[in-house]
Write a protein that holds these residues in place. Structure first.
Motif, short mmCIF file in Angstrom:
data_model
loop_
_atom_site.label_atom_id
_atom_site.label_comp_id
_atom_site.label_asym_id
_atom_site.label_seq_id
_atom_site.Cartn_x
_atom_site.Cartn_y
_atom_site.Cartn_z
N ASP A 285 -16.41 12.06 8.03
CA ASP A 285 -17.52 11.95 7.08
C ASP A 285 -18.14 13.30 6.69
N GLU A 286 -18.55 14.08 7.67
CA GLU A 286 -19.29 15.31 7.36
C GLU A 286 -18.43 16.38 6.71
N ALA A 287 -17.13 16.34 6.92
CA ALA A 287 -16.25 17.38 6.38
C ALA A 287 -15.82 17.11 4.95
N CYS A 288 -15.92 15.86 4.49
CA CYS A 288 -15.32 15.47 3.21
C CYS A 288 -16.38 15.30 2.12
N ASP A 289 -15.92 15.50 0.89
CA ASP A 289 -16.75 15.21 -0.28
C ASP A 289 -16.60 13.74 -0.68
N PHE A 290 -15.40 13.22 -0.58
CA PHE A 290 -15.21 11.78 -0.74
C PHE A 290 -14.15 11.31 0.24
N VAL A 291 -14.26 10.06 0.64
CA VAL A 291 -13.31 9.42 1.54
C VAL A 291 -12.65 8.28 0.79
N LEU A 292 -11.34 8.20 0.89
CA LEU A 292 -10.58 7.16 0.20
C LEU A 292 -10.08 6.12 1.19
N VAL A 293 -10.44 4.86 0.95
CA VAL A 293 -9.78 3.77 1.65
C VAL A 293 -8.53 3.46 0.83
N GLY A 294 -7.42 4.05 1.24
CA GLY A 294 -6.19 3.95 0.46
C GLY A 294 -5.38 2.73 0.83
N ASP A 295 -4.53 2.31 -0.13
CA ASP A 295 -3.64 1.19 0.20
C ASP A 295 -2.54 1.62 1.16
N SER A 296 -2.50 2.91 1.50
CA SER A 296 -1.62 3.38 2.58
C SER A 296 -1.98 2.72 3.90
N VAL A 297 -3.15 2.05 3.95
CA VAL A 297 -3.51 1.27 5.14
C VAL A 297 -2.42 0.28 5.52
N GLY A 298 -1.71 -0.22 4.52
CA GLY A 298 -0.65 -1.18 4.80
C GLY A 298 0.43 -0.62 5.69
N MET A 299 0.77 0.66 5.50
CA MET A 299 1.83 1.29 6.27
C MET A 299 1.32 1.84 7.59
N VAL A 300 0.21 2.58 7.55
CA VAL A 300 -0.20 3.31 8.76
C VAL A 300 -1.01 2.45 9.74
N ILE A 301 -1.63 1.38 9.26
CA ILE A 301 -2.41 0.51 10.14
C ILE A 301 -1.72 -0.82 10.39
N HIS A 302 -1.14 -1.42 9.34
CA HIS A 302 -0.58 -2.75 9.46
C HIS A 302 0.93 -2.77 9.64
N GLY A 303 1.59 -1.61 9.58
CA GLY A 303 3.02 -1.57 9.84
C GLY A 303 3.89 -2.13 8.74
N LEU A 304 3.36 -2.23 7.52
CA LEU A 304 4.15 -2.71 6.39
C LEU A 304 5.14 -1.64 5.94
N PRO A 305 6.23 -2.03 5.30
CA PRO A 305 7.23 -1.04 4.87
C PRO A 305 6.80 -0.23 3.66
N THR B 284 3.30 0.00 0.38
CA THR B 284 1.93 -0.42 0.04
C THR B 284 1.90 -1.74 -0.72
N LEU B 285 3.04 -2.28 -1.09
CA LEU B 285 3.08 -3.43 -1.99
C LEU B 285 2.52 -4.71 -1.37
N GLY B 286 2.50 -4.80 -0.06
CA GLY B 286 2.00 -6.01 0.60
C GLY B 286 0.51 -6.02 0.85
N VAL B 287 -0.18 -4.98 0.45
CA VAL B 287 -1.63 -4.89 0.68
C VAL B 287 -2.37 -5.82 -0.27
N THR B 288 -3.38 -6.50 0.24
CA THR B 288 -4.14 -7.47 -0.54
C THR B 288 -5.57 -6.99 -0.80
N MET B 289 -6.24 -7.68 -1.73
CA MET B 289 -7.64 -7.38 -1.98
C MET B 289 -8.49 -7.64 -0.73
N ASP B 290 -8.19 -8.72 -0.02
CA ASP B 290 -8.96 -9.01 1.19
C ASP B 290 -8.85 -7.88 2.21
N MET B 291 -7.66 -7.30 2.33
CA MET B 291 -7.48 -6.18 3.25
C MET B 291 -8.31 -4.98 2.81
N MET B 292 -8.31 -4.69 1.52
CA MET B 292 -9.06 -3.53 1.02
C MET B 292 -10.56 -3.74 1.20
#
Length: 277
Positions: free
Chosen positions: A39-59, A61-69
């Motif tokens: 938080d303190e180091a950044c000007d903006f933080v992005l909740v990216g759809d890369s969450v699908g790969m790095v958090i949920h183990g998806l192959p 970003t295509l499987g990411v949903t609105m509910d997940m975001m």
């Protein structure tokens, strides 16, 4: 007035005003603890759809949903005190048309409190960006390599080499003209990124682009060494958190099996200790 009350979080207009100024710093975040960390180091933080790969183990970003975001956006929003929050529009939530994009962007803003949304695409998304920005939804654009389009791009190759640079330049100009307040340039040649940065009046945020961009962004799990399945060329590892965490877990397991944990200082006596007078 408390110190917390004096903190002013950047707005999309503040990011736009940074064009040609001090470099804009950004990272992704998907969880509350990581958001607190960056938080303190950044000007903006992005909740990216890369969450699908790095958090949920998806192959991809295509499987990411609105509910997940929404869920991850809410977790990050609760942590941010200094950085502006931007959230990705996931695949299938905006491509159908401006009205669909507005409904889903409005939901993201309403349910997370984010300041802006990010969507992928250039010329073909200009109408949608114009529709959103004219209805009070700030938009960060994303051109070059657009991961949601890997099936049509044929993978994760560099975009904009040779004559293809004209296409990427046209995309950047189109999203700028449509009202985006900034544009992410992903995996494009440095000279092209520099040319785009000079050609458009909105900040360029590079990821695999050029140090001459108006700002930079990386996936936080990549740069911290938390995600280790692969490492893109444009990533610099600033930490080895996966290795450090694995070593800690192995040490914990060793101590449990040796019955050296929990130690006396980690367990409770039959009676509470007397309070000192």
């Amino acid at each position: 007035m408390s110190a917390t009350a004096q903190i002013r979080v950047p707005t999309p207009q503040d990011i736009l005003a940074r064009k040609g100024g001090d470099p804009i710093v950004s990272l992704t975040a998907y969880t509350h603890p990581i958001a607190e960390m960056v938080d303190e180091a950044c000007d903006f933080v992005l909740v990216g759809d890369s969450v699908g790969m790095v958090i949920h183990g998806l192959p991809s970003t295509l499987g990411v949903t609105m509910d997940m975001m929404v869920m991850h956006g809410q977790a990050v929003a609760r942590a941010l005190k200094h950085s502006m929050l931007v959230i990705d529009m996931p695949f299938g939530s905006y491509e159908e048309g401006p009205e669909q994009a507005f409904r889903n962007a409005a939901r993201l803003m309403r349910e997370t409190g984010c300041a802006a949304v990010k969507l992928e695409g250039g010329v073909e998304m200009a109408e949608t960006i114009r529709f959103l920005t004219s209805r009070s939804i700030p938009v960060m654009a994303h051109v070059g390599l657009t991961p949601q389009a890997i099936n049509t791009l044929g993978g994760y190759a560099v975009q904009g080499r040779g004559e293809d640079g004209d296409r990427v330049m046209a995309d950047a100009k189109a999203v700028s003209d449509a009202g985006a307040f900034a544009v992410v340039l992903e995996k494009v040649p440095a000279n092209l990124a520099d040319g785009i940065t000079a050609a458009i009046p909105i900040p360029t945020i590079g990821i695999g682009a050029s140090a001459g961009c108006d700002g930079q962004i990386l996936v936080v799990d990549d740069m911290l060494g938390l995600f280790t399945k692969f490492k893109p060329k444009f990533v610099k590892r600033y930490g080895t958190l996966f290795d450090d965490g694995k070593a800690a877990v192995e040490q914990y397991a060793k101590e449990v099996r040796a019955r050296s944990f929990p130690a006396p200082e980690h367990i409770f006596a039959d009676q509470a200790p007397e309070k000192k007078k």
